[in-house]
Motif scaffolding. Structure first.
Motif, PDB file in Angstrom:
ATOM      1  N   ILE A  34      29.622  33.712  41.948  1.00 22.69           N
ATOM      2  CA  ILE A  34      30.965  33.135  41.989  1.00 22.69           C
ATOM      3  C   ILE A  34      31.312  32.858  43.446  1.00 22.69           C
ATOM      4  O   ILE A  34      31.127  33.722  44.304  1.00 22.69           O
ATOM      5  N   CYS A  61      30.008  29.285  39.470  1.00 26.25           N
ATOM      6  CA  CYS A  61      31.429  29.104  39.199  1.00 26.25           C
ATOM      7  C   CYS A  61      32.165  29.032  40.529  1.00 26.25           C
ATOM      8  O   CYS A  61      31.823  29.742  41.479  1.00 26.25           O
ATOM      9  N   PRO A  85      32.110  23.643  37.090  1.00 25.61           N
ATOM     10  CA  PRO A  85      32.664  24.875  36.490  1.00 25.61           C
ATOM     11  C   PRO A  85      33.702  25.512  37.409  1.00 25.61           C
ATOM     12  O   PRO A  85      33.441  26.521  38.077  1.00 25.61           O
ATOM     13  N   ARG A 103      37.400  31.227  32.410  1.00 24.02           N
ATOM     14  CA  ARG A 103      36.268  30.574  31.754  1.00 24.02           C
ATOM     15  C   ARG A 103      35.217  31.623  31.414  1.00 24.02           C
ATOM     16  O   ARG A 103      34.908  32.489  32.235  1.00 24.02           O
TER      17      ARG A 103
END
Length: 267
Positions: A34, A61, A85, A103
């Motif tokens: 992330i 992400c 994303p 998400r």
């Protein structure tokens, strides 16, 4: 069991450069990455070029923050959910806000495929007016249609100014999410720990950007602002960059371990 790397706010071209050079060397050691892209476009927000660079480097992400809407093309990026994303802050009260505030991803870990839900919220102390982040996450976790473990492991990026607000949210969510990691202030904190209920926490992950700077900006801009008490144009600092992040080992919806990570380019 999932091994997750969270990378703190990417700041401007230097941040994108160090991320692009160093993250690919780290990527094989993680199941999911992330990256907070809040400042990736010239220090403010995210645009198509910056988003592409972050994903190319190995991010799964991208989370955002208070500068989420700085560039117009981010609206189109948020609508292209397959290619980009992106998770913007959850706690905007307008139901027509573009994009999504959480998400769920299907992640292939060593023990098989696991679900990981990434949540992004904005703090309210010393920030602009948004909906209550505590209530926003509570409402998400308590949705009847998501009962029974539909969210899998939950990872929360709280983009906030106040240390107290970040810590309070982590304690509020302890035992209900796997991790609460703070962003926005660009300075990594030394309070990395697992709370009693099993939630990993760090007040701020730090940032990924120019090493010799004032939280990313060339020092002369902030210095002049403080000296003159007048607005001053800031510019992204040059020179070597650093990458700061947090590594969390997750099993189910609990953290098994958490540690800080830092890499700095040679001067």
């Amino acid at each position: 069991m999932l091994r997750v790397l969270f990378v703190g706010d990417v700041y401007g071209q230097p941040g994108r450069r160090v991320l692009g050079a160093h993250l690919p060397t780290l990527r094989p050691g993680f199941d999911f990455v992330i990256v907070n892209g809040e400042n990736a476009a010239g220090g403010f927000g995210l645009h198509r070029e910056a988003a592409g660079a972050i994903l190319k480097a190995g991010a799964d992400c991208i989370t955002l923050g208070n500068h989420a809407w700085h560039h117009k093309d981010v609206y189109a990026l948020m609508l292209d959910e397959n290619q980009y994303p992106i998770v913007r802050p959850l706690n905007y009260s307008d139901p027509g806000t573009p994009g999504v505030g959480w998400r769920t991803f299907e992640v292939k870990g060593k023990g098989g495929t696991e679900r990981l839900t990434v949540v992004n919220v904005l703090g309210r102390v010393f920030m602009e007016a948004v909906a209550n982040p505590f209530q926003a996450v509570d409402e998400l976790l308590e949705r009847p249609e998501l009962a029974g473990g539909e969210l899998g492991s939950v990872f929360v990026d709280i983009h906030a100014e106040a240390t107290s607000e970040k810590a309070a949210l982590a304690w509020h969510l302890d035992g209900r999410v796997a991790a609460v990691i703070g962003t926005h202030t660009h300075v990594p904190t030394a309070d990395t720990r697992i709370l009693p209920g099993g939630t990993a926490f760090q007040t701020d992950a730090g940032f990924t950007g120019p090493l010799n700077s004032v939280i990313g900006a060339d020092p002369q801009g902030p210095i002049q602002k403080f000296l003159t008490e007048r607005p001053w144009r800031f510019s992204v600092a040059g020179g070597p960059a650093e990458l700061n992040g947090v590594i969390v080992q997750i099993e189910g919806n609990r953290a098994l371990s958490v540690e800080r990570y830092r890499y700095a380019e040679e001067t």
